[in-house]
Design a protein around this motif. Structure first.
Motif, PDB file in Angstrom:
ATOM      1  N   ILE A 136      -1.223   0.891  -1.308  1.00  0.00           N
ATOM      2  CA  ILE A 136      -0.882   2.180  -1.926  1.00  0.00           C
ATOM      3  C   ILE A 136       0.093   2.949  -1.035  1.00  0.00           C
ATOM      4  CG2 ILE A 136      -1.814   4.444  -2.578  1.00  0.00           C
ATOM      5  CD1 ILE A 136      -4.369   2.889  -3.524  1.00  0.00           C
ATOM      6  N   LEU A 137      -0.164   2.988   0.272  1.00  0.00           N
ATOM      7  CA  LEU A 137       0.725   3.689   1.197  1.00  0.00           C
ATOM      8  C   LEU A 137       2.115   3.057   1.232  1.00  0.00           C
ATOM      9  CD1 LEU A 137      -1.765   4.333   4.128  1.00  0.00           C
ATOM     10  CD2 LEU A 137      -0.752   6.073   2.621  1.00  0.00           C
ATOM     11  N   GLN A 138       2.171   1.728   1.244  1.00  0.00           N
ATOM     12  CA  GLN A 138       3.475   1.052   1.258  1.00  0.00           C
ATOM     13  C   GLN A 138       4.234   1.305  -0.034  1.00  0.00           C
ATOM     14  OE1 GLN A 138       5.234  -0.583   3.718  1.00  0.00           O
ATOM     15  NE2 GLN A 138       3.624   0.262   5.019  1.00  0.00           N
ATOM     16  N   ASP A 139       3.535   1.302  -1.168  1.00  0.00           N
ATOM     17  CA  ASP A 139       4.196   1.613  -2.438  1.00  0.00           C
ATOM     18  C   ASP A 139       4.732   3.039  -2.437  1.00  0.00           C
ATOM     19  OD1 ASP A 139       3.657  -0.931  -3.324  1.00  0.00           O
ATOM     20  OD2 ASP A 139       2.112  -0.339  -4.774  1.00  0.00           O
ATOM     21  N   ALA A 140       3.969   3.959  -1.859  1.00  0.00           N
ATOM     22  CA  ALA A 140       4.423   5.347  -1.763  1.00  0.00           C
ATOM     23  C   ALA A 140       5.644   5.450  -0.852  1.00  0.00           C
ATOM     24  CB  ALA A 140       3.299   6.239  -1.247  1.00  0.00           C
TER      25      ALA A 140
ATOM     26  N   ARG B 102      -9.943   8.653  -3.710  1.00  0.00           N
ATOM     27  CA  ARG B 102     -11.217   9.060  -3.117  1.00  0.00           C
ATOM     28  C   ARG B 102     -11.702   7.972  -2.157  1.00  0.00           C
ATOM     29  NH1 ARG B 102     -13.260  13.487  -5.587  1.00  0.00           N
ATOM     30  NH2 ARG B 102     -12.327  13.996  -7.596  1.00  0.00           N
ATOM     31  N   VAL B 103     -12.326   8.409  -1.071  1.00  0.00           N
ATOM     32  CA  VAL B 103     -12.816   7.471  -0.062  1.00  0.00           C
ATOM     33  C   VAL B 103     -14.279   7.808   0.225  1.00  0.00           C
ATOM     34  CG1 VAL B 103     -12.491   6.615   2.283  1.00  0.00           C
ATOM     35  CG2 VAL B 103     -10.504   7.336   0.937  1.00  0.00           C
ATOM     36  N   ASN B 104     -15.123   6.794   0.134  1.00  0.00           N
ATOM     37  CA  ASN B 104     -16.534   6.980   0.462  1.00  0.00           C
ATOM     38  C   ASN B 104     -16.685   6.779   1.971  1.00  0.00           C
ATOM     39  OD1 ASN B 104     -19.292   6.690   0.960  1.00  0.00           O
ATOM     40  ND2 ASN B 104     -19.669   5.766  -1.035  1.00  0.00           N
ATOM     41  N   PRO B 105     -17.037   7.834   2.697  1.00  0.00           N
ATOM     42  CA  PRO B 105     -17.093   7.741   4.161  1.00  0.00           C
ATOM     43  C   PRO B 105     -18.266   6.915   4.686  1.00  0.00           C
ATOM     44  CG  PRO B 105     -17.918   9.863   3.477  1.00  0.00           C
ATOM     45  CD  PRO B 105     -17.409   9.170   2.233  1.00  0.00           C
ATOM     46  N   THR B 106     -19.206   6.560   3.816  1.00  0.00           N
ATOM     47  CA  THR B 106     -20.360   5.774   4.262  1.00  0.00           C
ATOM     48  C   THR B 106     -20.153   4.277   4.039  1.00  0.00           C
ATOM     49  OG1 THR B 106     -21.508   5.985   2.129  1.00  0.00           O
ATOM     50  CG2 THR B 106     -21.940   7.684   3.811  1.00  0.00           C
ATOM     51  N   ARG B 107     -19.012   3.902   3.481  1.00  0.00           N
ATOM     52  CA  ARG B 107     -18.692   2.490   3.246  1.00  0.00           C
ATOM     53  C   ARG B 107     -17.494   2.084   4.091  1.00  0.00           C
ATOM     54  NH1 ARG B 107     -19.225   1.890  -3.245  1.00  0.00           N
ATOM     55  NH2 ARG B 107     -21.476   1.684  -3.257  1.00  0.00           N
ATOM     56  N   ASP B 108     -17.358   0.782   4.293  1.00  0.00           N
ATOM     57  CA  ASP B 108     -16.183   0.270   4.992  1.00  0.00           C
ATOM     58  C   ASP B 108     -14.932   0.612   4.194  1.00  0.00           C
ATOM     59  OD1 ASP B 108     -17.762  -0.826   6.967  1.00  0.00           O
ATOM     60  OD2 ASP B 108     -17.687  -2.863   6.156  1.00  0.00           O
ATOM     61  N   LEU B 109     -13.890   1.019   4.896  1.00  0.00           N
ATOM     62  CA  LEU B 109     -12.629   1.321   4.222  1.00  0.00           C
ATOM     63  C   LEU B 109     -12.013   0.038   3.679  1.00  0.00           C
ATOM     64  CD1 LEU B 109     -10.969   3.813   6.724  1.00  0.00           C
ATOM     65  CD2 LEU B 109     -12.036   4.346   4.537  1.00  0.00           C
ATOM     66  N   GLU B 110     -11.459   0.124   2.493  1.00  0.00           N
ATOM     67  CA  GLU B 110     -10.732  -1.000   1.912  1.00  0.00           C
ATOM     68  C   GLU B 110      -9.296  -0.912   2.421  1.00  0.00           C
ATOM     69  OE1 GLU B 110     -11.427  -1.748  -2.281  1.00  0.00           O
ATOM     70  OE2 GLU B 110     -13.275  -0.575  -2.132  1.00  0.00           O
ATOM     71  N   ILE B 111      -9.117  -1.361   3.656  1.00  0.00           N
ATOM     72  CA  ILE B 111      -7.854  -1.170   4.368  1.00  0.00           C
ATOM     73  C   ILE B 111      -6.673  -1.773   3.630  1.00  0.00           C
ATOM     74  CG2 ILE B 111      -6.605  -1.667   6.511  1.00  0.00           C
ATOM     75  CD1 ILE B 111      -9.341  -1.436   7.943  1.00  0.00           C
ATOM     76  N   GLU B 112      -6.820  -2.980   3.124  1.00  0.00           N
ATOM     77  CA  GLU B 112      -5.699  -3.620   2.421  1.00  0.00           C
ATOM     78  C   GLU B 112      -5.278  -2.820   1.203  1.00  0.00           C
ATOM     79  OE1 GLU B 112      -6.351  -7.775   1.647  1.00  0.00           O
ATOM     80  OE2 GLU B 112      -6.818  -8.177   3.746  1.00  0.00           O
TER      81      GLU B 112
END
Length: 121
Positions: free
Chosen positions: A106-110, A91-101
């Motif tokens: 997660i994407l790299q592990d996938a 889940r991503v809260n669109p009103t907060r800064d994305l936790e890019i790292e």
């Protein structure tokens, strides 16, 4: 004329629109072999032609999330399985800064599941 794929993003309201576009950029930036298509009406991202994640908006909360196709093979406490057998969501809260790292890990592990042959391409 706007491509059908781009229409998904164009139709979204802020702040979801900006959040989804940022997630799209992050996902596509993970590997040259990642491509974007549309499946089931939502953006689908593939690694060498094999689906690995989707972007969607929760109907109840109206917040975006990242759906990991092989989520059952990923061990991240931030990922929710719910009643899904195979997939997990972030889940991503669109009103907060994305936790890019965190998202990139997660994407790299996938992607490593495919690169290492755990998931066959």
């Amino acid at each position: 004329m706007i491509r059908e794929l781009d229409q998904f993003y164009a139709k979204k309201e802020e702040p979801n629109k900006s959040c989804l576009l940022a997630l799209r950029t992050i996902i596509l930036g993970q590997d040259e072999a990642v491509s974007e298509t549309r499946k089931y009406g939502m953006p689908c991202f593939c690694y060498q032609g094999k689906m690995f994640c989707y972007l969607w908006v929760d109907k109840k909360t109206t917040e975006p999330y990242l759906l990991m196709v092989e989520g059952d093979k990923l061990e991240h406490t931030e990922l929710e399985q719910g009643s899904r057998k195979r997939m997990k969501i972030l889940r991503v809260n669109p009103t907060r800064d994305l936790e890019i790292e965190r998202i990139q890990v997660i994407l790299q592990d996938a992607l490593d599941l495919y690169r290492k042959g755990i998931v066959k391409i």
